[in-house]
Write a protein that holds these residues in place. Structure first.
Motif, PDB file in Angstrom:
ATOM      1  N   ARG A 105     -13.993  28.800 -13.524  1.00 37.95           N
ATOM      2  CA  ARG A 105     -15.436  29.011 -13.572  1.00 37.95           C
ATOM      3  C   ARG A 105     -15.827  29.013 -15.473  1.00 37.95           C
ATOM      4  O   ARG A 105     -16.831  29.000 -15.870  1.00 37.95           O
ATOM      5  N   GLN A 106     -15.525  29.827 -16.135  1.00 34.82           N
ATOM      6  CA  GLN A 106     -15.329  30.687 -17.799  1.00 34.82           C
ATOM      7  C   GLN A 106     -16.051  29.427 -18.148  1.00 34.82           C
ATOM      8  O   GLN A 106     -15.564  28.246 -18.020  1.00 34.82           O
ATOM      9  N   LEU A 107     -17.401  29.209 -18.918  1.00 36.34           N
ATOM     10  CA  LEU A 107     -18.506  27.946 -19.767  1.00 36.34           C
ATOM     11  C   LEU A 107     -18.108  26.952 -19.112  1.00 36.34           C
ATOM     12  O   LEU A 107     -18.749  25.739 -19.473  1.00 36.34           O
ATOM     13  N   ARG A 108     -18.470  27.313 -17.629  1.00 37.44           N
ATOM     14  CA  ARG A 108     -18.569  25.245 -16.268  1.00 37.44           C
ATOM     15  C   ARG A 108     -19.996  25.087 -16.650  1.00 37.44           C
ATOM     16  O   ARG A 108     -20.021  24.202 -16.904  1.00 37.44           O
ATOM     17  N   GLY A 109     -21.254  26.073 -17.483  1.00 38.83           N
ATOM     18  CA  GLY A 109     -22.388  25.619 -17.694  1.00 38.83           C
ATOM     19  C   GLY A 109     -22.520  24.958 -18.674  1.00 38.83           C
ATOM     20  O   GLY A 109     -23.488  23.896 -18.721  1.00 38.83           O
ATOM     21  N   ALA A 110     -21.697  25.113 -19.719  1.00 40.24           N
ATOM     22  CA  ALA A 110     -21.565  24.109 -21.113  1.00 40.24           C
ATOM     23  C   ALA A 110     -20.752  23.010 -20.837  1.00 40.24           C
ATOM     24  O   ALA A 110     -21.181  21.459 -21.435  1.00 40.24           O
ATOM     25  N   TRP A 111     -19.146  23.382 -20.399  1.00 41.87           N
ATOM     26  CA  TRP A 111     -18.141  22.324 -19.976  1.00 41.87           C
ATOM     27  C   TRP A 111     -18.477  21.098 -19.598  1.00 41.87           C
ATOM     28  O   TRP A 111     -18.316  19.682 -19.422  1.00 41.87           O
ATOM     29  N   ILE A 244     -16.098  27.694 -36.646  1.00 47.06           N
ATOM     30  CA  ILE A 244     -17.332  29.201 -37.159  1.00 47.06           C
ATOM     31  C   ILE A 244     -17.214  29.898 -35.188  1.00 47.06           C
ATOM     32  O   ILE A 244     -17.945  28.316 -34.647  1.00 47.06           O
ATOM     33  N   LEU A 245     -18.178  30.748 -35.263  1.00 48.85           N
ATOM     34  CA  LEU A 245     -18.544  30.949 -33.878  1.00 48.85           C
ATOM     35  C   LEU A 245     -19.943  30.253 -33.846  1.00 48.85           C
ATOM     36  O   LEU A 245     -20.768  30.815 -34.798  1.00 48.85           O
ATOM     37  N   PRO A 246     -20.739  29.649 -32.765  1.00 54.26           N
ATOM     38  CA  PRO A 246     -20.854  29.397 -32.368  1.00 54.26           C
ATOM     39  C   PRO A 246     -22.191  30.731 -32.309  1.00 54.26           C
ATOM     40  O   PRO A 246     -22.415  32.206 -32.510  1.00 54.26           O
ATOM     41  N   GLU A 247     -24.265  30.507 -32.139  1.00 58.69           N
ATOM     42  CA  GLU A 247     -25.023  31.544 -32.190  1.00 58.69           C
ATOM     43  C   GLU A 247     -24.284  32.133 -31.058  1.00 58.69           C
ATOM     44  O   GLU A 247     -24.809  33.519 -31.159  1.00 58.69           O
ATOM     45  N   ARG A 248     -24.478  32.005 -29.921  1.00 54.11           N
ATOM     46  CA  ARG A 248     -24.613  32.654 -29.238  1.00 54.11           C
ATOM     47  C   ARG A 248     -24.200  33.613 -28.757  1.00 54.11           C
ATOM     48  O   ARG A 248     -23.816  34.628 -28.405  1.00 54.11           O
ATOM     49  N   LEU A 304     -23.336  34.599 -17.858  1.00 53.87           N
ATOM     50  CA  LEU A 304     -23.265  34.080 -18.306  1.00 53.87           C
ATOM     51  C   LEU A 304     -21.776  33.630 -18.840  1.00 53.87           C
ATOM     52  O   LEU A 304     -21.536  32.967 -19.609  1.00 53.87           O
ATOM     53  N   ALA A 305     -21.024  33.880 -18.961  1.00 54.99           N
ATOM     54  CA  ALA A 305     -19.492  34.268 -18.947  1.00 54.99           C
ATOM     55  C   ALA A 305     -19.459  32.922 -17.830  1.00 54.99           C
ATOM     56  O   ALA A 305     -18.754  32.072 -18.823  1.00 54.99           O
ATOM     57  N   GLU A 306     -19.781  31.997 -17.424  1.00 55.16           N
ATOM     58  CA  GLU A 306     -19.895  30.994 -16.892  1.00 55.16           C
ATOM     59  C   GLU A 306     -21.228  29.937 -17.559  1.00 55.16           C
ATOM     60  O   GLU A 306     -20.360  29.089 -16.859  1.00 55.16           O
ATOM     61  N   THR A 307     -21.747  30.243 -18.155  1.00 48.03           N
ATOM     62  CA  THR A 307     -22.649  29.544 -19.102  1.00 48.03           C
ATOM     63  C   THR A 307     -22.068  29.218 -20.138  1.00 48.03           C
ATOM     64  O   THR A 307     -22.237  28.330 -20.600  1.00 48.03           O
ATOM     65  N   THR A 308     -23.063  30.224 -21.123  1.00 46.95           N
ATOM     66  CA  THR A 308     -22.779  29.567 -22.582  1.00 46.95           C
ATOM     67  C   THR A 308     -21.216  31.110 -23.005  1.00 46.95           C
ATOM     68  O   THR A 308     -21.855  30.973 -24.214  1.00 46.95           O
ATOM     69  N   GLY A 309     -21.152  31.673 -22.253  1.00 51.22           N
ATOM     70  CA  GLY A 309     -19.846  32.618 -22.742  1.00 51.22           C
ATOM     71  C   GLY A 309     -20.168  33.820 -22.737  1.00 51.22           C
ATOM     72  O   GLY A 309     -21.627  34.434 -22.910  1.00 51.22           O
TER      73      GLY A 309
END
Length: 477
Positions: A105-111, A244-248, A304-309
């Motif tokens: 599920r991790q970051l599924r909202g992004a990938w 580098i880390l994303p702003e979020r 948040l963990a499932e979407t943007t981290g």
């Protein structure tokens, strides 16, 4: 009232508005309408009635039995996919979103949006979905692809080759997203093919360079996916991330501004002994603070963990970035390296709990052993950090030989610290960092092995070694 004068209703069921354009559908509607007109003409003495032909848009009915049998769920019929879904691909898509799926599920909202952005990326999403289906069937992560996963991956390769024939697409969002999908396949969360991952990371770095740097990637889902694809492979190999880390993510791994610092005795002891070595302990303090504040464990934070981290990803990037042994081989550098690895081993089960799967730690445990054995160090009052690290290494390793070594080390440490009771050892570990709702009963598997080593008869090979170190603050033997 004459029956023929009563309103009659004829329903035309459609699954999509575009079906109105179909000639056969239009012909059917006209026939129904004209039949009503003809009926009215044949009954001129009846009171005119309103006869209607209703168009109803409804979701196609899927039999529950078919869902269970095929392993598919309801798939949005109006979603725009890069390919036409057949029964096989439809089932693979459904498996990603099924509640009890093994798919991460991790970051599924992004990938997931990145996966929908192009044919190559989408086929790799399907290939990975199949690998997680196999995990559900076998109970373990597979070591090689089956024919279905390979077929999907082969289609991704063909689509990528076709796209790369046009130079204008070499650094487009869709192409970069496709490269990220190859990175996820080769590290694969499942297969661990790091050679393929390394090759595609180099390709991604070149493409991002052609765009003028990662800051010029303005699509947020793609930007986060780039960092995610880089992180999962970097963590698995214990190498620094190059993105580098994303702003979020920038502030997610640090304590909220203005929040009171929670006291941690281990942290204080470290700073008193090594006031110039602050890289690891700063991260340790942030992790301690975030855990104590339950950051990342509420429903909102899990979303948040499932979407943007969440805080986990940038924390791992920070831990991978520091390399204490590059600064020398003094006691502080060695201890900081051990604690760096120990922190990642502690966080790995939490990462899985938040939805990441799998989280490979075999490189971490393998790298830890020579550091533990290679130096003679007086840990003093910081010995709980060593116990904490070895404990989580014992839990994480899947190698029987490594497990035996870590169990022996725990037994030696217990004897050296004059700890005879297992519960007291767990109290020492909890004094560093602990999460009861994740690690409760985690010790069941390792406890018996450690206690059996401590109970070996005096004529055995192990007990003399344990007695040799009793009272000695140095490690190793």
């Amino acid at each position: 009232m004459d029956r023929s004068a009563k309103p009659s209703f004829n329903f035309v069921n459609l699954s999509h508005p575009d079906e109105l354009k179909d000639e056969q559908t239009q012909l059917r509607i006209r026939r129904l309408a004209m039949s009503e007109v003809g009926r009215a003409r044949r009954n001129p003495k009846t009171k005119p009635a309103k006869n209607e032909t209703l168009l109803k848009f409804c979701k196609p009915v899927v039999r529950p039995a078919a869902i269970d049998h095929l392993g598919r769920g309801d798939v949005d019929p109006f979603a725009l996919y890069p390919i036409d879904l057949d029964e096989t691909s439809r089932a693979l898509v459904a498996s990603i979103f099924r509640g009890n799926s093994a798919h991460p599920r991790q970051l599924r909202g992004a990938w997931w949006p990145v996966g929908l952005s192009g044919v190559a990326a989408f086929y790799n999403v399907l290939a990975n979905a199949r690998l997680f289906q196999l995990k559900e069937l076998t109970g373990a992560f597979v070591q090689k692809s089956d024919s279905l996963s390979l077929s999907m991956h082969s289609r991704a390769i063909r689509a990528m080759r076709e796209r790369m024939e046009d130079p204008e697409h070499h650094a487009s969002d869709e192409t970069i997203g496709a490269v990220g999908s190859f990175m996820c396949y080769y590290v694969s969360y499942v297969l661990g093919k790091f050679a393929g991952w390394d090759h595609h990371r180099d390709a991604m770095a070149s493409m991002v360079g052609m765009r003028g740097g990662v800051d010029n990637i303005t699509d947020e889902s793609l930007r986060i996916t780039i960092s995610w694809a880089d992180l999962v492979g970097s963590f698995s190999q214990d190498i620094p991330s190059i993105v580098i880390l994303p702003e979020r993510w920038q502030a997610s791994s640090r304590s909220p501004p203005g929040s009171p610092r929670l006291f941690n005795n281990i942290s204080l002891r470290w700073k008193q002994r090594f006031p110039a070595l602050m890289d690891w302990v700063t991260i340790f303090d942030d992790v301690n603070q975030l855990i104590m504040l339950d950051r990342g464990f509420t429903e909102k934070d899990k979303h948040l963990a499932e979407t943007t981290g969440c805080w986990m990803e940038p924390t791992m990037v920070r831990l991978l970035a520091i390399r204490p042994l590059n600064n020398g081989s003094d006691a502080g550098n060695i201890m900081e390296e051990i604690c760096r690895i120990g922190t990642m081993l502690f966080l790995a089960p939490i990462w899985r709990w938040l939805g990441a799967s799998p989280v490979w730690t075999f490189t971490l445990t393998r790298n830890l052993i020579p550091v533990l054995h290679g130096y003679l160090i007086d840990w003093g009052e910081l010995k709980p950090l060593l116990v904490w690290t070895v404990y989580f290494a014992a839990l994480e390793t899947r190698d029987a030989r490594e497990r035996s070594q870590f169990a022996f080390m725990l037994a030696v440490l217990m004897r050296g610290m004059r700890i005879r009771d297992w519960d007291k050892l767990i109290s020492v570990i909890k004094s560093v960092l602990w999460m009861d709702h994740i690690f409760a009963s985690s010790d069941d598997s390792i406890r018996d092995e450690v206690m059996s080593i401590l109970s070996l008869p005096g004529t055995g090979d192990v007990t003399p070694a344990l007695e040799e170190i009793e009272g000695d603050e140095a490690w190793p033997l």
